[in-house]
Scaffold this motif. Structure first.
Motif, PDB file in Angstrom:
ATOM      1  N   TYR A   1      -3.012  71.860  70.792  1.00 63.50           N
ATOM      2  CA  TYR A   1      -2.621  71.590  72.180  1.00 63.50           C
ATOM      3  C   TYR A   1      -2.989  70.185  72.632  1.00 63.50           C
ATOM      4  O   TYR A   1      -3.041  69.907  73.832  1.00 63.50           O
ATOM      5  N   ALA A   2      -3.270  69.289  71.695  1.00 66.61           N
ATOM      6  CA  ALA A   2      -3.590  67.895  72.058  1.00 66.61           C
ATOM      7  C   ALA A   2      -2.283  67.145  72.262  1.00 66.61           C
ATOM      8  O   ALA A   2      -1.932  66.242  71.502  1.00 66.61           O
ATOM      9  N   TYR A   3      -1.573  67.524  73.332  1.00 66.77           N
ATOM     10  CA  TYR A   3      -0.208  67.068  73.531  1.00 66.77           C
ATOM     11  C   TYR A   3      -0.072  65.545  73.577  1.00 66.77           C
ATOM     12  O   TYR A   3       0.902  64.992  73.080  1.00 66.77           O
ATOM     13  N   LEU A   4      -1.030  64.868  74.190  1.00 65.35           N
ATOM     14  CA  LEU A   4      -0.917  63.416  74.356  1.00 65.35           C
ATOM     15  C   LEU A   4      -1.606  62.638  73.238  1.00 65.35           C
ATOM     16  O   LEU A   4      -1.520  61.413  73.206  1.00 65.35           O
ATOM     17  N   GLY A   5      -2.293  63.340  72.343  1.00 71.74           N
ATOM     18  CA  GLY A   5      -2.882  62.682  71.173  1.00 71.74           C
ATOM     19  C   GLY A   5      -3.961  61.666  71.491  1.00 71.74           C
ATOM     20  O   GLY A   5      -4.213  60.750  70.708  1.00 71.74           O
ATOM     21  N   LEU A   6      -4.636  61.827  72.626  1.00 72.52           N
ATOM     22  CA  LEU A   6      -5.556  60.790  73.087  1.00 72.52           C
ATOM     23  C   LEU A   6      -6.798  60.624  72.214  1.00 72.52           C
ATOM     24  O   LEU A   6      -7.420  59.553  72.223  1.00 72.52           O
ATOM     25  N   GLN A   7      -7.144  61.646  71.450  1.00 69.24           N
ATOM     26  CA  GLN A   7      -8.314  61.520  70.570  1.00 69.24           C
ATOM     27  C   GLN A   7      -8.108  60.455  69.499  1.00 69.24           C
ATOM     28  O   GLN A   7      -9.072  59.991  68.892  1.00 69.24           O
ATOM     29  N   HIS A   8      -6.849  60.079  69.281  1.00 74.10           N
ATOM     30  CA  HIS A   8      -6.545  59.078  68.257  1.00 74.10           C
ATOM     31  C   HIS A   8      -5.985  57.791  68.869  1.00 74.10           C
ATOM     32  O   HIS A   8      -5.349  57.001  68.167  1.00 74.10           O
ATOM     33  N   VAL A   9      -6.228  57.601  70.158  1.00 77.13           N
ATOM     34  CA  VAL A   9      -5.818  56.361  70.833  1.00 77.13           C
ATOM     35  C   VAL A   9      -7.069  55.500  71.004  1.00 77.13           C
ATOM     36  O   VAL A   9      -7.963  55.842  71.782  1.00 77.13           O
ATOM     37  N   PRO A  10      -7.178  54.391  70.267  1.00 74.17           N
ATOM     38  CA  PRO A  10      -8.405  53.585  70.280  1.00 74.17           C
ATOM     39  C   PRO A  10      -8.883  53.179  71.671  1.00 74.17           C
ATOM     40  O   PRO A  10     -10.085  53.184  71.948  1.00 74.17           O
ATOM     41  N   ARG A  11      -7.959  52.845  72.572  1.00 68.13           N
ATOM     42  CA  ARG A  11      -8.373  52.427  73.915  1.00 68.13           C
ATOM     43  C   ARG A  11      -9.008  53.575  74.688  1.00 68.13           C
ATOM     44  O   ARG A  11      -9.902  53.361  75.516  1.00 68.13           O
TER      45      ARG A  11
END
Length: 328
Positions: free
Chosen positions: A27-37
């Motif tokens: 359910y990590a729809y926006l994938g933010l865990q893998h966005v460096p910023r």
């Protein structure tokens, strides 16, 4: 069904026993865990606040960060007030605890807002989910406009908040409004927003009552480092939502003529036929969501879940694989 255990948190791909798979689950729809910023904002939050603030919510020593986050959530949802909790499940349980035996559940509903009551006669409080992830549907709330008796509707928006509606406001921007209906929106922040927390957005009067309930007042608050990232990462949420929307639109074009695939135009969830052989996809190094829920012994549900990290090439590879497994 096939059980998968990963050596690291999946993003657009997942690693299992040294092999890389395209990952279309979770359910990590926006994938933010893998966005460096975004990761940098979490680290900045750790440096400023630490990763945990071990204190009861009613303590006389508080971080102003929690009030700042509640104010932002109220602004996003258009609510008078918001109550932060440590999880979406707790938010749901806290909300229904206020009305106890006067709640009627409407389909669909998550266990978090299950009132566990036989249908009370003349109920004035209802509880329902905004998004049905098992059927890729957004709930029709036209029933809220029927009649003119005062009623309260508790809405679990865990899979809508940050994802659907105007500017990712969730279901709050889609609900019909009138003078006799009050909404209490409960939601997890761990889905689209990638924050281990929950919240209830509601009227100030309801929020004041909720803050007096021990299940709220005695609990440890969410991680301040993650809330810092949420507050200061709003531009990243916009960016990732735009990318996810593009992925949803593109994948719908790729599969709209395939038999047995159902989807909602605003959701990244695609329901596949229950009888497909998931192992054929795994042989092509593709993992989807495939398990029975909520009853583990029930009927298996096969779903493709897109996230903002997927590339056009990933989606084309998935569509080609589904074409070979499902046919036209």
């Amino acid at each position: 069904y096939s059980m998968h255990e990963f050596s690291s948190t999946p993003g657009r791909t997942a690693f299992e026993k040294g092999r890389e798979y395209l990952f279309f689950s979770g359910y990590a729809y926006l994938g933010l865990q893998h966005v460096p910023r975004f990761t940098a904002l979490v680290k900045e939050g750790i440096d400023r606040y630490g990763w945990l603030y071990p204190s009861a919510r009613i303590s006389n020593t508080r971080l102003d960060l929690f009030a700042q986050c509640e104010a932002l959530l109220s602004e996003i949802t258009g609510a008078e007030d918001t109550v932060l909790t440590s999880s979406g499940f707790l938010a749901g349980r806290l909300a229904i605890s206020k009305w106890k035996n006067n709640i009627r559940n409407l389909i669909p509903y998550h266990p978090a807002i299950d009132a566990k009551t036989t249908k009370p006669e003349n109920a004035s409080v209802f509880a329902i989910d905004s998004v049905d992830t098992l059927h890729s549907a957004i709930t029709d709330f036209s029933f809220a406009e029927k009649g003119d008796k005062a009623k309260t509707i508790i809405v679990d928006d865990s899979h809508g908040f940050g994802l659907v509606g105007e500017n990712g406001r969730g279901v709050s921007s889609l609900l019909p409004r009138n003078s006799y209906t009050e909404y209490v929106i409960t939601y997890s922040l761990s889905k689209a927003p990638a924050v281990n927390a929950g919240a209830i957005s509601c009227s100030k009067a309801v929020a004041d009552e909720l803050r007096k309930i021990p299940e709220y007042s005695a609990c440890t608050p969410p991680s301040p480092a993650l809330l810092h990232a949420f507050i200061h990462g709003q531009q990243l949420y916009i960016q990732q939502r735009q990318q996810l929307s593009a992925n949803i639109n593109y994948f719908q074009q790729l599969v709209h003529e395939m038999t047995g695939i159902t989807f909602h135009p605003q959701l990244p969830i695609f329901i596949l036929p229950a009888d497909i052989d998931v192992r054929q996809l795994e042989e092509k190094h593709i993992i989807i969501s495939s398990f029975a829920y909520p009853d583990p012994s029930g009927k298996k549900i096969n779903r493709v879940v897109l996230n903002a990290l997927h590339t056009k090439s990933d989606l084309e590879r998935l569509a080609e694989a589904l074409h070979s497994v499902i046919g036209k």
